[in-house]
Design a protein around this motif. Structure first.
Motif, mmCIF file in Angstrom:
data_model
loop_
_atom_site.group_PDB
_atom_site.id
_atom_site.type_symbol
_atom_site.label_atom_id
_atom_site.label_comp_id
_atom_site.label_asym_id
_atom_site.label_seq_id
_atom_site.Cartn_x
_atom_site.Cartn_y
_atom_site.Cartn_z
ATOM 1 N N PHE A 1 7.665 -17.364 6.076
ATOM 2 C CA PHE A 1 6.605 -18.141 5.446
ATOM 3 C C PHE A 1 6.090 -17.503 4.154
ATOM 4 O O PHE A 1 5.999 -16.286 4.068
ATOM 5 N N LYS A 2 5.772 -18.358 3.215
ATOM 6 C CA LYS A 2 5.038 -17.955 2.009
ATOM 7 C C LYS A 2 5.705 -16.866 1.189
ATOM 8 O O LYS A 2 5.040 -16.045 0.579
ATOM 9 N N LYS A 3 6.995 -16.841 1.231
ATOM 10 C CA LYS A 3 7.698 -15.839 0.446
ATOM 11 C C LYS A 3 8.016 -16.354 -0.956
ATOM 12 O O LYS A 3 8.591 -15.628 -1.760
ATOM 13 N N GLY A 4 7.700 -17.617 -1.201
ATOM 14 C CA GLY A 4 7.970 -18.160 -2.534
ATOM 15 C C GLY A 4 9.250 -18.966 -2.618
ATOM 16 O O GLY A 4 9.865 -19.045 -3.672
ATOM 17 N N LYS A 5 9.639 -19.616 -1.500
ATOM 18 C CA LYS A 5 10.860 -20.416 -1.480
ATOM 19 C C LYS A 5 10.735 -21.641 -2.377
ATOM 20 O O LYS A 5 11.594 -21.923 -3.205
ATOM 21 N N SER A 6 9.647 -22.382 -2.176
ATOM 22 C CA SER A 6 9.470 -23.612 -2.950
ATOM 23 C C SER A 6 9.303 -23.291 -4.425
ATOM 24 O O SER A 6 9.869 -23.975 -5.287
ATOM 25 N N ALA A 7 8.550 -22.248 -4.726
ATOM 26 C CA ALA A 7 8.360 -21.843 -6.121
ATOM 27 C C ALA A 7 9.706 -21.480 -6.745
ATOM 28 O O ALA A 7 9.953 -21.747 -7.919
ATOM 29 N N LEU A 8 10.577 -20.888 -5.953
ATOM 30 C CA LEU A 8 11.902 -20.506 -6.442
ATOM 31 C C LEU A 8 12.716 -21.739 -6.841
ATOM 32 O O LEU A 8 13.336 -21.783 -7.895
ATOM 33 N N PHE B 1 1.296 -25.063 4.109
ATOM 34 C CA PHE B 1 2.690 -24.694 4.288
ATOM 35 C C PHE B 1 3.620 -25.875 4.002
ATOM 36 O O PHE B 1 3.245 -27.029 4.205
ATOM 37 N N THR B 2 4.822 -25.576 3.570
ATOM 38 C CA THR B 2 5.851 -26.606 3.448
ATOM 39 C C THR B 2 6.166 -27.095 4.861
ATOM 40 O O THR B 2 6.457 -26.291 5.735
ATOM 41 N N ALA B 3 6.089 -28.418 5.050
ATOM 42 C CA ALA B 3 6.247 -28.939 6.407
ATOM 43 C C ALA B 3 7.647 -29.475 6.667
ATOM 44 O O ALA B 3 8.157 -29.360 7.775
ATOM 45 N N VAL C 1 8.296 -10.365 -8.235
ATOM 46 C CA VAL C 1 8.390 -9.019 -8.789
ATOM 47 C C VAL C 1 7.400 -8.803 -9.933
ATOM 48 O O VAL C 1 7.139 -7.672 -10.321
ATOM 49 N N ASP C 2 6.833 -9.911 -10.454
ATOM 50 C CA ASP C 2 5.817 -9.741 -11.496
ATOM 51 C C ASP C 2 4.562 -9.053 -10.949
ATOM 52 O O ASP C 2 3.874 -8.325 -11.642
ATOM 53 N N PHE C 3 4.277 -9.279 -9.677
ATOM 54 C CA PHE C 3 2.987 -8.876 -9.114
ATOM 55 C C PHE C 3 3.002 -7.483 -8.511
ATOM 56 O O PHE C 3 1.962 -6.858 -8.347
ATOM 57 N N SER D 1 11.088 -13.544 -10.580
ATOM 58 C CA SER D 1 9.679 -13.917 -10.611
ATOM 59 C C SER D 1 9.563 -15.361 -11.059
ATOM 60 O O SER D 1 9.900 -15.708 -12.192
ATOM 61 N N SER D 2 9.093 -16.207 -10.163
ATOM 62 C CA SER D 2 8.949 -17.624 -10.490
ATOM 63 C C SER D 2 7.839 -17.823 -11.511
ATOM 64 O O SER D 2 7.900 -18.724 -12.338
ATOM 65 N N VAL D 3 6.823 -16.969 -11.432
ATOM 66 C CA VAL D 3 5.704 -17.102 -12.357
ATOM 67 C C VAL D 3 6.166 -16.828 -13.791
ATOM 68 O O VAL D 3 5.855 -17.584 -14.714
ATOM 69 N N VAL E 1 -2.989 -13.168 -2.022
ATOM 70 C CA VAL E 1 -2.770 -14.515 -1.495
ATOM 71 C C VAL E 1 -2.392 -15.455 -2.648
ATOM 72 O O VAL E 1 -2.953 -15.366 -3.734
ATOM 73 N N GLY E 2 -1.425 -16.318 -2.375
ATOM 74 C CA GLY E 2 -1.003 -17.262 -3.410
ATOM 75 C C GLY E 2 -0.396 -16.570 -4.612
ATOM 76 O O GLY E 2 -0.490 -17.070 -5.727
ATOM 77 N N GLY E 3 0.215 -15.406 -4.399
ATOM 78 C CA GLY E 3 0.855 -14.711 -5.495
ATOM 79 C C GLY E 3 -0.135 -13.996 -6.396
ATOM 80 O O GLY E 3 0.198 -13.597 -7.501
ATOM 81 N N GLY E 4 -1.360 -13.833 -5.937
ATOM 82 C CA GLY E 4 -2.333 -13.045 -6.684
ATOM 83 C C GLY E 4 -2.918 -13.728 -7.900
ATOM 84 O O GLY E 4 -3.282 -13.078 -8.875
HETATM 85 N N1 LIG Z 1 2.996 -13.847 -8.560
HETATM 86 C C1 LIG Z 1 3.918 -14.641 -8.012
HETATM 87 N N2 LIG Z 1 3.548 -15.558 -7.115
HETATM 88 C C2 LIG Z 1 4.495 -16.353 -6.571
HETATM 89 C C3 LIG Z 1 5.850 -16.264 -6.913
HETATM 90 N N3 LIG Z 1 6.537 -17.158 -6.198
HETATM 91 C C4 LIG Z 1 5.637 -17.800 -5.429
HETATM 92 N N4 LIG Z 1 4.409 -17.327 -5.654
HETATM 93 C C5 LIG Z 1 3.167 -17.763 -5.018
HETATM 94 O O1 LIG Z 1 3.262 -17.566 -3.633
HETATM 95 C C6 LIG Z 1 2.647 -18.639 -2.926
HETATM 96 C C7 LIG Z 1 3.615 -19.227 -1.941
HETATM 97 O O2 LIG Z 1 4.687 -19.786 -2.662
HETATM 98 P P1 LIG Z 1 5.552 -20.974 -2.056
HETATM 99 O O3 LIG Z 1 6.654 -21.251 -3.014
HETATM 100 O O4 LIG Z 1 4.705 -22.086 -1.616
HETATM 101 O O5 LIG Z 1 6.132 -20.200 -0.812
HETATM 102 P P2 LIG Z 1 7.048 -20.820 0.336
HETATM 103 O O6 LIG Z 1 7.954 -19.720 0.775
HETATM 104 O O7 LIG Z 1 7.693 -22.061 -0.122
HETATM 105 O O8 LIG Z 1 5.968 -21.099 1.448
HETATM 106 P P3 LIG Z 1 6.170 -22.009 2.776
HETATM 107 O O9 LIG Z 1 7.221 -22.993 2.475
HETATM 108 O O10 LIG Z 1 4.852 -22.637 3.008
HETATM 109 O O11 LIG Z 1 6.550 -21.042 3.839
HETATM 110 C C8 LIG Z 1 2.215 -19.659 -3.959
HETATM 111 O O12 LIG Z 1 0.831 -19.563 -4.138
HETATM 112 C C9 LIG Z 1 2.961 -19.257 -5.196
HETATM 113 O O13 LIG Z 1 2.213 -19.498 -6.368
HETATM 114 C C10 LIG Z 1 6.216 -15.279 -7.904
HETATM 115 O O14 LIG Z 1 7.383 -15.114 -8.264
HETATM 116 N N5 LIG Z 1 5.209 -14.508 -8.418
#
Ligand SMILES: Nc1nc2c(ncn2[C@@H]2O[C@H](COP(=O)(O)OP(=O)(O)OP(=O)(O)O)[C@@H](O)[C@H]2O)c(=O)[nH]1
Ligand SMILES: Nc1nc2c(ncn2[C@@H]2O[C@H](COP(=O)(O)OP(=O)(O)OP(=O)(O)O)[C@@H](O)[C@H]2O)c(=O)[nH]1
Ligand SMILES: [Mg+2]
Ligand SMILES: [Mg+2]
Lengths: 607, 503
Positions: A56-63, A80-82, A208-210, A238-240, B213-216
């Motif tokens: 969870f919340k590892k940034g999959k969707s952002a990727l 969460f992504t459902a 990795v940006d953070f 880093s997706s950001v 949280v939320g990537g800071g």
């Molecule tokens: N700083 C930073 N934050 C990130 C990065 N990728 C994702 N995030 C943050 O991490 C949080 C979770 O990202 P999601 O892409 O929703 O993560 P996920 O793995 O899809 O989460 P679930 O599907 O809900 O399990 C979000 O608030 C993003 O903004 C990144 O590369 N850098």
């Protein structure tokens, strides 16, 4: 970001295909040309499913969003992504949601992200997946990205079995973790299992940006993979940074985001897979189509140059045509075999699942009855998840093996028929049969793993009938890759603590409650798995049947064409016969050259 | 006699019964602990930020923190005038260790000792927080290293046979990172919590590392607040912890240990034009690698490690707004506020420290129980019986049990009724005013009136033929609670009897 439709090494095969298409068209076999054109599309843009998975919340969707440069998947700090989002190429943005009833509904593509996080249409219906088509260059080459809901707790997670199923059907998997900490035991366990069933794994380290210490985490993780015996690369991203770079057009920043490297990597993998598999299949398709054309030319040439054999030839060709036509009827033996065997697989898979679940229920109930489930619930749940995942994954593999056997049997049967027809037409031309000699182990990049066989059946790399299953794979609906956890998760079943500390009556009540929820959970696990079984079987059966029907039709057409050519030869006058004979000889020479080339391509392909 | 007094008396009897036996030492230790500060363990999954939070609470970098796996041995931190440390090997006598100051940190030198051979470490340092509670840093659960995972499990399962750890801990702070309801980790946390006998009274939850949280992003802390609120509503968590607070140990630690030269560097950076700093703040790598900045790269690297990206952005923003007038104290206050540490401190003081006697007494009973099982002498059954009797009759424990039942939905009552019961039982703090939902400065008369009203209300509920048996029992406990509260009022006012309920 360019992602050319064609891939390195496929130029040669595309040229071969184009020439073969021209030949078959010129010689009046539009049906064969059509098949080759489909094969060409396969090489340039055949679907290549890449699953994005992780905790969870590892940034999959952002990727996924950062790869595409569009916020197509929902990312959120809290929600969460459902449900999975499946993203493929389309000339214009379009989106649909798939309801859990199987119904589809068109939605505004801009709303796709919201649906994927809500996982439902209000109170009205639950969703199974969201499907989006986007006109992105990256997707044009056939790449299909699948964003999945996270799983927590690795292989012991409730959703692990469906993730495993999806992984076994995907072409590649990106396993996502972030730089906030090194891999946990659960993550390594999941990776280990994934590596067993999935052809291509790639790990991604996000955010990795953070994290100032991301490089150390990367090194530590590499160590964990090494110790687990996994040779998988980890790409830091880093997706950001990527989003900022795309907005501002900042090239150095884009490079720093790690995404260009990831895109290159995906591109290279796709190319490798195309080269290893699609090209081989394309060469095979060229061979088998051209062989038919060559056969016809050969028969015609013989009829023109040796008129004394004409009568016998016509008789044989009549027989051949009849046989070929017979292959197309529902009474053909191969069709019966498909029906029978698939029904067989279905009932065996059902029984297998039922037996496994019953055994599991017994194990669980023994455990519950032996102790105080209220006390041990927090241990029982992960244990049960883990055992269920093991059983379901194993059952899935078993079924894939059965399908593989059926495909092989049907292939053998059909090839036998083809050989017989070939003898009848007897133009002296040795027709390569549908799947001769193409061996799986030559195709495979890796050594065979435990689940290899099942996987290949799923993807269609069956041992003897690789050609057949080209189509099975190409048209594999991404719906099969849907990853949804069993909804009757056990975690919430009862207040763990409530019963803790109270005496016997309570323990009895807790046992009853625990048994009931375990039964409910296992039942749903079985129902879900059954549904997956049915989908996969239905799909495979239809694809295999369609494939052989097409082949039978082609054969009938070939017999027909040869018959017609012979009749033409019978009626030809001397001079036109001579002219035609030299024409067919030239055509045949050309086609033979192409055939040789296809043979060479096929010969060099497997590494 | 209070529950604590009676537990103490029983403990004395147990000591007599076990005189001359190995368990005597253990029981004596428990007796000593009755007068010592509360022992609070900081527990959670590997890398949850346990050691960082401990440092933040103590106000000094004493526990080692690291990106890679780090805490491998259970470590006790107690107050002492002079810093000192000792190692307690599994199979040998304790031996002193060196504790070296290095920068703002104190570094423990294990010498040739191997972490695997150690039972625990003990560290004494001067710290006002440690005078109120002893803190225990634990190795993370879910570690890839077998021995670390085992240590954590053993410790939290209250492996009470270990001589050096006779009565385990009195209370637990659980660190959770963001978890999903189906997360197996989540269940494991619950399971661990159960093992260590945690109840909504002796355990609190912390959503740790809230700044990431939320990537800071800029609203990380607010988002963390939302997640913590969700946790609080989760019935499974409510049955195990009083509440869940979002805390950033890193910000707290930075606030507590920020050095003047670090502040000066931050001021220098804040003085740079925004065009220079904005690209630097895009990523940690950029911040360190940026060329021609008046603060050297190694010092920038330290800054980003100490503050994290969120803390760094926050600090520079704040300093830039204040301009030259900015003071170190202001920044420290800001970091501390954002960290959520003040709320956690308050919670630990009101919820744990205020109940110290009850928590200690309960620990003592557990120890007696364990000893009688491990060494079943003739007096053992009688002692166990006494433990059981004490447990059943102690109103303080009845309150705790009822609170647990409330929070697990076992008591059939309306939501507002439940909220009322929860508060009255001390779910939000055990001070009289808090229990009654009155402000601390409420005059005695008002307090008495509130007690009377509550008492009357619960008596009616208890006597109503419509109330279900479970609710009747709950109401009876609550009546006693009201009576207890009335008894705490100053003697002059104690003459005011509990008013009969307005029928
Ligand atoms: N700083 C930073 N934050 C990130 C990065 N990728 C994702 N995030 C943050 O991490 C949080 C979770 O990202 P999601 O892409 O929703 O993560 P996920 O793995 O899809 O989460 P679930 O599907 O809900 O399990 C979000 O608030 C993003 O903004 C990144 O590369 N850098
Ligand atoms: N951003 C951020 N990072 C934190 C926070 N707390 C800890 N970290 C970082 O997380 C890593 C681990 O922190 P520790 O305090 O050592 O964690 P731990 O739970 O004690 O780890 P183990 O003892 O190894 O289980 C370090 O790199 C810390 O800097 C926090 O509140 N915010
Ligand atoms: Mg997601
Ligand atoms: Mg630590």
């Amino acid at each position: 970001m360019s992602f050319p439709g064609t891939v390195i090494g496929s130029d040669q095969i595309l040229q071969l295909l184009d020439q073969a298409i021209t030949e078959t068209n010129r010689l009046g076999r539009q049906d064969l040309a059509g098949r080759l054109t489909a094969q060409r599309d396969q090489v340039t843009s055949g679907a290549w499913h890449v699953l994005v998975a992780g905790e969870f919340k590892k940034g999959k969707s952002a990727l996924v969003n950062a790869l595409l440069g569009v916020p197509v998947c929902g990312t959120d700090a809290v929600a969460f992504t459902a449900v999975p989002t499946i993203i493929r190429y389309g000339p214009a943005p379009a989106a649909e949601v798939v309801l859990d009833s199987g119904q589809r509904r068109t939605i505004d593509p801009a709303q796709a992200a919201r649906y994927a996080t809500e996982g439902a249409i209000g109170e009205e219906a639950r969703l199974e997946s969201v499907e989006v088509a986007l006109p992105r260059e990256l997707l044009r080459g056939g790449l299909v990205l699948i964003d999945t809901p996270g799983i927590g707790g690795g292989f012991a997670a409730a959703a692990a079995a469906s993730t495993m199923r999806a992984m076994s059907l995907a072409d590649a998997v990106l396993v996502v973790s972030d730089a906030s900490q090194e891999y946990t035991a659960a993550e390594v366990e999941l990776l280990r299992r994934a590596a067993e069933i999935c052809p291509r794994l790639l790990c991604v380290l996000t955010k990795v940006d953070f994290y100032p210490e991301w490089q150390r985490i990367l090194e530590i993780n590499k160590g964990h993979l090494r110790r687990a015996g996994l040779t998988v690369d980890i790409l830091p991203v880093s997706s950001v940074l990527r989003d900022t770079a795309l907005q501002s057009g900042d090239q150095p920043l884009n490079a720093e985001s790690g995404f260009p490297a990831l895109v290159n990597r995906l591109r290279a993998q796709l190319a490798a897979q195309r080269e290893a598999v699609s090209s081989t299949r394309a060469a095979e398709a060229v061979q088998s189509s051209l062989a038919q054309v060559a056969g016809t030319l050969d028969v015609e040439h013989a009829a023109l140059t040796r008129p004394e054999e004409q009568a016998a030839t016509l008789q044989r060709l009549d027989q051949a045509r009849e046989r070929a036509t017979g292959l197309r009827t529902p009474d053909a033996r191969w069709q019966h075999v498909i029906n029978d065997r698939f029904a067989d697989v279905q009932s065996r898979a059902d029984e297998d699942l039922q037996a496994r679940m019953r055994r599991l229920e017994q194990e669980a109930s023994d455990r519950i009855k032996a102790g105080d489930p209220a006390r041990e619930w927090a241990e029982i749940v992960p244990w049960l998840y883990q055992r269920t995942n093991e059983e379901l994954t194993d059952a899935h593999t078993q079924m894939m093996k059965l399908i593989n056997d059926v495909v092989e049997e049907v292939g053998r049967l059909f090839d036998g028929e083809v050989a017989m027809i070939g003898q009848l037409t007897g133009g002296g031309y040795q027709r390569p049969t549908a799947g001769d000699g193409l061996r799986l182990d030559q195709l495979s990049i890796r050594g065979p793993g435990k689940l290899e066989l099942g996987m290949h059946a799923a993807r269609g790399w069956s041992l003897s009938s690789s050609v057949v299953t080209t189509l099975v794979v190409a048209t594999l609906h991404p719906g099969f890759l849907v990853v949804l956890p069993i909804t009757a998760a056990l975690g919430t079943v009862f207040a763990v603590k409530a019963v803790h500390g109270f005496k016997t009556a309570r323990v009895e009540a807790a046992r009853t409650e625990a048994l009931r929820s375990v039964a409910g959970y296992l039942n749903q696990a079985r129902v879900d798995a059954n549904r997956a079984v049915q989908n996969i079987l239905r799909h495979n059966r239809a694809q295999i049947r369609d494939y052989y029907l097409d082949r039978a039709t082609e054969l009938a057409m070939t017999a027909q064409a040869e018959h017609a050519a012979t009749v033409r030869a019978v009626h030809a006058d001397r001079s036109s016969a001579q002219q035609r004979a030299s024409q067919t000889a030239t055509d045949l020479a050309r086609v033979t050259t192409l055939l040789d080339e296809a043979g060479r391509v096929r010969g060099v392909r497997p590494r | 006699m209070t529950f604590a007094d009676r537990a103490r008396a029983l403990l004395a009897e147990a000591v007599t019964a076990y005189r001359g036996r190995p368990a005597e030492r253990r029981l004596l230790a428990v007796t000593r602990h009755m007068d010592e500060p509360l022992r609070v363990a900081i527990a959670g999954r590997v890398k949850a930020g346990k050691s960082t939070l401990l440092n933040a609470l103590v106000g000094q970098r004493v526990a080692a923190t690291d990106a890679g796996e780090c805490t491998r041995v259970v470590t006790w931190y107690t107050h002492g005038e002079h810093p000192s440390a000792s190692a307690h090997p599994r199979d040998a006598e304790p031996r002193p260790l060196r504790l070296e100051p290095r920068g703002t940190a104190l570094v423990l030198d294990l010498g040739d000792l191997r972490a695997d051979d150690l039972n625990e470490l003990r560290v004494e340092i001067p710290s006002s927080w440690l005078t109120r509670m002893t803190l225990v840093d634990t190795p993370g659960m879910g570690s890839l290293s077998e021995s670390v995972a085992r240590q954590a499990q053993e410790f939290l399962a209250g492996d009470t046979d270990r001589a050096a750890d006779p009565d385990g801990v009195d209370a637990v702070v659980y660190l959770l990172r963001q978890l999903h309801a189906t997360d197996v980790d989540f269940l494991e946390v619950l399971s661990d919590a159960q093992f260590s006998h945690s109840t909504p009274v002796n355990a609190v939850g912390v959503l740790s590392r809230s700044d990431e949280v939320g990537g800071g992003g800029p609203d990380a802390i607010e988002q963390a607040q939302r997640i913590a609120t969700r946790y609080r509503d989760d019935p499974r968590l409510r049955s195990l912890v009083q509440t869940v607070l979002p805390v950033s140990g890193l910000l707290g630690e930075a606030g507590a240990t920020l050095r003047p030269e670090e502040f000066a560097d931050l001021m220098r950076l804040a003085g740079l034009p925004a065009e220079t700093t904005a690209p630097m703040l895009l990523s940690a790598d950029r911040f360190v690698a940026a060329p021609s900045v008046p603060v050297p790269a190694d010092r920038r690297h330290r800054l980003v490690r100490v503050l994290g990206m969120y803390g760094l952005r926050l600090s520079l923003d704040a300093l830039r707004q204040r301009g030259a007038a900015a003071r170190r104290g202001d920044l420290v206050a800001l970091l501390t506020r954002r960290s959520g540490l003040p709320e956690l401190r308050r919670l630990l003081l009101t919820q744990f420290a205020e109940r110290r006697d009850v928590l200690k007494a309960d620990s003592a009973l557990r120890a007696i129980d364990a000893v009688t099982r491990a060494d079943p002498i003739d007096a053992a059954p009688w002692l166990r019986q006494q433990v059981e009797r004490l447990r059943v009759s102690a109103h303080e424990l009845a309150e705790i049990r009822l609170l647990t039942e409330l929070r697990t939905g076992l008591v059939p009552a309306a939501p507002d009724q439940l909220a009322h019961m929860d508060r009255l039982l001390g779910g939000e703090g055990s001070a009289v005013g808090t229990r009654l939902g009155l402000p601390p400065e409420a005059p005695d008369a008002e307090v008495r009136a509130a007690i009377a009203a509550s008492h009357g209300y619960w008596r009616r509920v208890a006597h109503s033929p419509l109330s279900e048996p479970v609710l009747v029992r709950a109401a009876e406990v609550l009546m006693r609670t009201c009576e207890g509260l009335a008894a705490t009022l100053p003697p002059a006012r104690a003459t005011v009897r509990v008013a009969p309920p307005p029928e």
